[in-house]
Design an enzyme around this catalytic site. Structure first.
Site, PDB file in Angstrom:
ATOM      1  CE1 TYR A 249       6.821   0.996 104.211  1.00  0.00           C
ATOM      2  CE2 TYR A 249       8.265   1.861 105.566  1.00  0.00           C
ATOM      3  CZ  TYR A 249       7.170   1.156 105.157  1.00  0.00           C
ATOM      4  OH  TYR A 249       6.788   0.222 106.365  1.00  0.00           O
ATOM      5  CB  CYS A 250       3.860   5.605  99.896  1.00  0.00           C
ATOM      6  SG  CYS A 250       4.492   6.001  98.206  1.00  0.00           S
ATOM      7  CG  PHE A 251       1.644  -0.222  97.865  1.00  0.00           C
ATOM      8  CD1 PHE A 251       1.953  -1.240  98.488  1.00  0.00           C
ATOM      9  CD2 PHE A 251       1.390  -0.262  96.262  1.00  0.00           C
ATOM     10  CE1 PHE A 251       1.955  -2.491  98.011  1.00  0.00           C
ATOM     11  CE2 PHE A 251       1.317  -1.633  96.019  1.00  0.00           C
ATOM     12  CZ  PHE A 251       1.364  -2.706  96.718  1.00  0.00           C
TER      13      PHE A 251
ATOM     14  N   GLY B 174       5.670   6.164  95.254  1.00  0.00           N
ATOM     15  CA  GLY B 174       4.965   7.301  94.458  1.00  0.00           C
ATOM     16  C   GLY B 174       4.551   8.560  95.210  1.00  0.00           C
TER      17      GLY B 174
ATOM     18  CE1 TYR C  91       5.108  -4.110 103.343  1.00  0.00           C
ATOM     19  CE2 TYR C  91       3.891  -4.421 101.445  1.00  0.00           C
ATOM     20  CZ  TYR C  91       4.222  -4.948 102.682  1.00  0.00           C
ATOM     21  OH  TYR C  91       4.002  -6.064 103.128  1.00  0.00           O
TER      22      TYR C  91
END
Length: 363
Positions: free
Chosen positions: A94-96, A99, A123
């Site tokens: 995952y990223c923030f 995206g 996140y």
């Protein structure tokens, strides 16, 4: 490519392996228990791309990111992601926001022959899920609080209960001026995330009645989330009792012997440094409550502490620590807690020793 749809609750409850592709500075600000940081860009690279985005727009920023993370650097990062994916085939990345960064990492892994799912929403979405879950628990669960004088063993009672939530454990702090550990507390977001996951675990086990220690809003530097704290102010109290002798011995164990062991881990080859760290910890902890103690009382208790430390350091005798502990209990902590109990008396529904309190709370 594997399905990216996720059940946030199941991922967090089951401790599913996660790797976080955000920059280290983002990861340090807040993450999930057990997540590993394997960033797409380091802090410097991220800052450069962010500046480019503001000045020249998204396309230019993406192009810069590809130039910065290319060649051997790109290969080494893909190798790290691939190693995690092979070791944890049931995990997610995952990223923030779920995206561009996580999509790019997912694509590069696919190009390397590894299909690995990402968390859509990233996140931010899982963090929002945890905040909402705590709000729901604060309004839907019934709470009871274990209260009592300093040193009665409230944490020990919580450890005997299957439906307890230990705020001090997650804050990595014992909740008093002497409550620091040798290692730092977590950041506020990490504290909250771990706390809410434990609440989710208790609810998943079928417990909608939770037991916590009666705490102030702040545990060290960690703030108890406001919805939970407000619910705690309305909860009934169970008052834990123990003898003065037992309380003194427990504080000696927690604040002196256990702390010495923690500092010894930090200084494995330098026992003198470990003891110096213990001495500084105790004296500075006492200094923090100097104004509340008053100058004369602080000096007197400090002298008792310094005498105890001298005997401890020279002969290994820890018995003299009981003198300053007893003075601190009798002259500071006990009067303070007696005042608090008087103000909360109408909420006290049971009093007893540890066995009686555990039996009552399990009933």
């Amino acid at each position: 490519m594997r399905d990216n749809s996720v059940d946030y609750r199941q991922i967090l409850l089951n401790e599913v392996p996660l790797f976080d592709v955000r920059a280290p500075v983002e990861f340090a600000h807040g993450s999930f228990p057990g997540a590993i940081n394997l960033p797409l860009m380091d802090d410097t690279e991220r800052a450069q791309v962010g500046t480019c985005y503001k000045r020249e727009g998204q396309a230019a920023a993406i192009a810069l990111g590809h130039r910065l993370v290319s060649g051997e650097l790109k290969a080494s990062r893909i190798a790290a992601w691939a190693d995690f994916a092979r070791t944890h085939p049931d995990g997610y990345l995952y990223c923030f926001r779920g995206g561009l960064r996580s999509q790019l990492v997912q694509q590069w892994l696919a190009d390397a022959g590894i299909e690995y799912p990402r968390i859509v929403g990233g996140y931010k979405a899982m963090r929002r899920f945890l905040i909402d879950s705590l709000d729901a628990a604060a309004s839907e669960c019934s709470l009871q609080l274990v209260a009592g004088l300093t040193g009665t063993g409230k944490t020990e009672v919580l450890q005997r209960l299957a439906n307890s939530v230990d705020l001090e454990h997650h804050a990595h702090h014992r909740g008093s001026s002497f409550g620091r550990h040798a290692t730092p507390q977590p950041g506020q977001i990490d504290f909250e995330n771990a706390l809410v996951i434990e609440v989710l675990q208790r609810r998943a086990a079928g417990f909608n009645h939770l037991v916590l220690e009666d705490e102030g809003r702040i545990v060290g530097r960690c703030n108890v989330p406001l919805p939970l704290y407000q619910a705690m102010q309305q909860a009934p109290l169970v008052w834990l009792e123990d003898s003065f002798e037992q309380r003194t011995g427990r504080i000696l164990q927690d604040y002196v012997l256990d702390m010495q062991a923690e500092f010894a881990v930090q200084h494995p080859d330098a026992p003198e440094a470990a003891f110096a760290a213990l001495s500084e910890h105790l004296l500075s902890s006492l200094l923090r409550i100097r104004k509340r103690l008053g100058g004369e009382r602080h000096q007197r208790i400090q002298a008792l502490m310094q005498d105890a430390l001298a005997l401890h350091g020279s002969q290994g005798d820890v018995h003299a620590h009981r003198d300053w502990i007893a003075a601190l209990l009798q002259e500071y902590y006990d009067p303070m807690y007696a005042y608090q109990r008087e103000n909360k008396q109408e909420r006290v529904v049971f009093s007893g020793d540890a066995d009686a309190v555990v039996e009552y709370l399990q009933g």
